[in-house]
Scaffold this motif. Structure first.
Motif, PDB file in Angstrom:
ATOM      1  N   UNK A   1       7.530   8.223 -19.988  1.00 13.40           N
ATOM      2  CA  UNK A   1       7.949   8.701 -20.904  1.00 13.40           C
ATOM      3  C   UNK A   1       6.806   8.898 -20.950  1.00 13.40           C
ATOM      4  N   UNK A   2       5.688   8.306 -20.779  1.00 13.90           N
ATOM      5  CA  UNK A   2       4.457   8.443 -21.403  1.00 13.90           C
ATOM      6  C   UNK A   2       3.364   9.282 -20.303  1.00 13.90           C
ATOM      7  N   UNK A   3       3.898   9.709 -18.966  1.00 18.69           N
ATOM      8  CA  UNK A   3       3.300   9.909 -17.600  1.00 18.69           C
ATOM      9  C   UNK A   3       2.320  11.068 -18.036  1.00 18.69           C
ATOM     10  N   UNK A   4       2.759  12.184 -18.807  1.00 18.18           N
ATOM     11  CA  UNK A   4       2.214  13.549 -18.518  1.00 18.18           C
ATOM     12  C   UNK A   4       0.064  13.473 -19.069  1.00 18.18           C
ATOM     13  N   UNK A   5       0.558  11.537 -20.449  1.00 19.77           N
ATOM     14  CA  UNK A   5      -0.741  12.046 -20.658  1.00 19.77           C
ATOM     15  C   UNK A   5      -1.541  10.491 -19.665  1.00 19.77           C
ATOM     16  N   UNK A   6      -0.829  10.348 -18.360  1.00 21.49           N
ATOM     17  CA  UNK A   6      -1.819   9.373 -18.289  1.00 21.49           C
ATOM     18  C   UNK A   6      -2.159   9.967 -16.730  1.00 21.49           C
ATOM     19  N   UNK A   7      -1.082  11.223 -16.324  1.00 19.04           N
ATOM     20  CA  UNK A   7      -1.344  11.230 -15.045  1.00 19.04           C
ATOM     21  C   UNK A   7      -2.455  12.036 -14.288  1.00 19.04           C
ATOM     22  N   UNK A   8      -3.370  12.480 -15.348  1.00 19.50           N
ATOM     23  CA  UNK A   8      -4.565  12.964 -14.538  1.00 19.50           C
ATOM     24  C   UNK A   8      -6.032  11.924 -15.282  1.00 19.50           C
TER      25      UNK A   8
ATOM     26  N   UNK B   1       0.789  -1.397   0.095  1.00 24.67           N
ATOM     27  CA  UNK B   1       0.354  -0.417   0.451  1.00 24.67           C
ATOM     28  C   UNK B   1       1.387   0.822   0.332  1.00 24.67           C
ATOM     29  N   UNK B   2       1.918   1.342  -0.252  1.00 22.62           N
ATOM     30  CA  UNK B   2       3.032   2.292   0.198  1.00 22.62           C
ATOM     31  C   UNK B   2       3.129   3.103  -1.908  1.00 22.62           C
ATOM     32  N   UNK B   3       2.410   3.617  -1.637  1.00 19.28           N
ATOM     33  CA  UNK B   3       2.314   4.290  -3.232  1.00 19.28           C
ATOM     34  C   UNK B   3       3.835   4.805  -4.011  1.00 19.28           C
ATOM     35  N   UNK B   4       4.195   5.115  -3.317  1.00 19.67           N
ATOM     36  CA  UNK B   4       6.001   6.498  -3.607  1.00 19.67           C
ATOM     37  C   UNK B   4       6.028   5.692  -4.542  1.00 19.67           C
ATOM     38  N   UNK B   5       6.741   4.586  -5.072  1.00 20.73           N
ATOM     39  CA  UNK B   5       7.842   4.526  -5.765  1.00 20.73           C
ATOM     40  C   UNK B   5       6.940   4.107  -6.923  1.00 20.73           C
ATOM     41  N   UNK B   6       5.390   3.676  -7.207  1.00 21.32           N
ATOM     42  CA  UNK B   6       4.603   3.684  -8.046  1.00 21.32           C
ATOM     43  C   UNK B   6       4.320   4.949  -8.941  1.00 21.32           C
ATOM     44  N   UNK B   7       3.986   6.456  -7.763  1.00 22.19           N
ATOM     45  CA  UNK B   7       3.716   7.772  -8.254  1.00 22.19           C
ATOM     46  C   UNK B   7       5.018   8.037  -9.043  1.00 22.19           C
ATOM     47  N   UNK B   8       5.973   7.929  -8.226  1.00 25.54           N
ATOM     48  CA  UNK B   8       7.640   7.669  -9.249  1.00 25.54           C
ATOM     49  C   UNK B   8       7.787   7.581 -10.345  1.00 25.54           C
ATOM     50  N   UNK B   9       7.357   7.008 -10.727  1.00 24.88           N
ATOM     51  CA  UNK B   9       7.604   5.692 -11.897  1.00 24.88           C
ATOM     52  C   UNK B   9       7.070   6.627 -12.840  1.00 24.88           C
ATOM     53  N   UNK B  10       5.481   6.071 -12.632  1.00 22.72           N
ATOM     54  CA  UNK B  10       4.988   7.398 -13.260  1.00 22.72           C
ATOM     55  C   UNK B  10       4.384   8.643 -13.799  1.00 22.72           C
ATOM     56  N   UNK B  11       5.491   9.135 -12.847  1.00 22.01           N
ATOM     57  CA  UNK B  11       5.624  10.738 -12.677  1.00 22.01           C
ATOM     58  C   UNK B  11       7.091  10.331 -14.229  1.00 22.01           C
ATOM     59  N   UNK B  12       7.951   9.898 -13.972  1.00 20.02           N
ATOM     60  CA  UNK B  12       8.971   9.695 -14.442  1.00 20.02           C
ATOM     61  C   UNK B  12       9.002   8.433 -16.126  1.00 20.02           C
TER      62      UNK B  12
END
Length: 160
Positions: free
Chosen positions: A153-160, A140-151
């Motif tokens: 290549x297509x994070x900008x299209x899926x973050x919202x 349940x620690x989402x810290x790494x998951x969020x960091x991976x998605x922020x970084x």
């Protein structure tokens, strides 16, 4: 005396018993309940349906930050109770005062905590009743998951 939800849950159980179906389509259960004489709810008004559609549109509106280029949700929802009724007020994130933004973010975080708690309870139960199978473990620690998605290549299209 049972609550409305308990009565509906009993209808679902009865439907499963009568049909033998483990996976159920709630539309079929609703038809079953209606055939049994369950009183159908009052249909929504056109205004209620439009308000739901407007809320869905507000929830989905995404803008891009003009500095980072990253997407963000354009609207914040704040749930409050007025005269015993739940009311959701929508605010433009770019002009919402801090107290509104903080309240909206706290409410969203509380939803996440509630989901994580229920997921944990559900997994614990499944693992207990299926003790002969490999247990399901869900971090349940989402810290790494969020960091991976922020970084990603297509994070900008899926973050919202």
């Amino acid at each position: 005396m049972s609550t409305k939800n308990q009565r509906l849950q009993n209808i679902i159980k009865l439907y499963r018993q009568r049909t033998g179906n483990e996976s159920v389509d709630m539309h079929e259960v609703a038809k079953f309940a209606a055939e049994m004489g369950y009183q159908l709810p009052k249909p929504k008004t056109a205004i209620e349906r439009l308000a739901e559609q407007l809320s869905a549109a507000a929830r989905e509106e995404v803008r891009r930050d003009n500095v980072t280029g990253r997407p963000y949700r354009a609207n914040l929802a704040v749930v409050q109770w007025v005269n015993g009724s739940q009311l959701t007020l929508w605010h433009d994130i770019d002009v919402a005062p801090r107290r509104i933004a903080q309240k909206a973010f706290v409410q969203r975080r509380e939803q996440m905590v509630g989901d994580a708690l229920q997921l944990t309870l559900d997994i614990n139960h499944w693992n207990r009743v299926h003790e002969h199978e490999e247990p399901i473990v869900m971090p349940l620690d989402f810290t790494d998951d969020v960091e991976w998605r922020l970084n990603a290549p297509d994070a900008d299209d899926k973050a919202a």
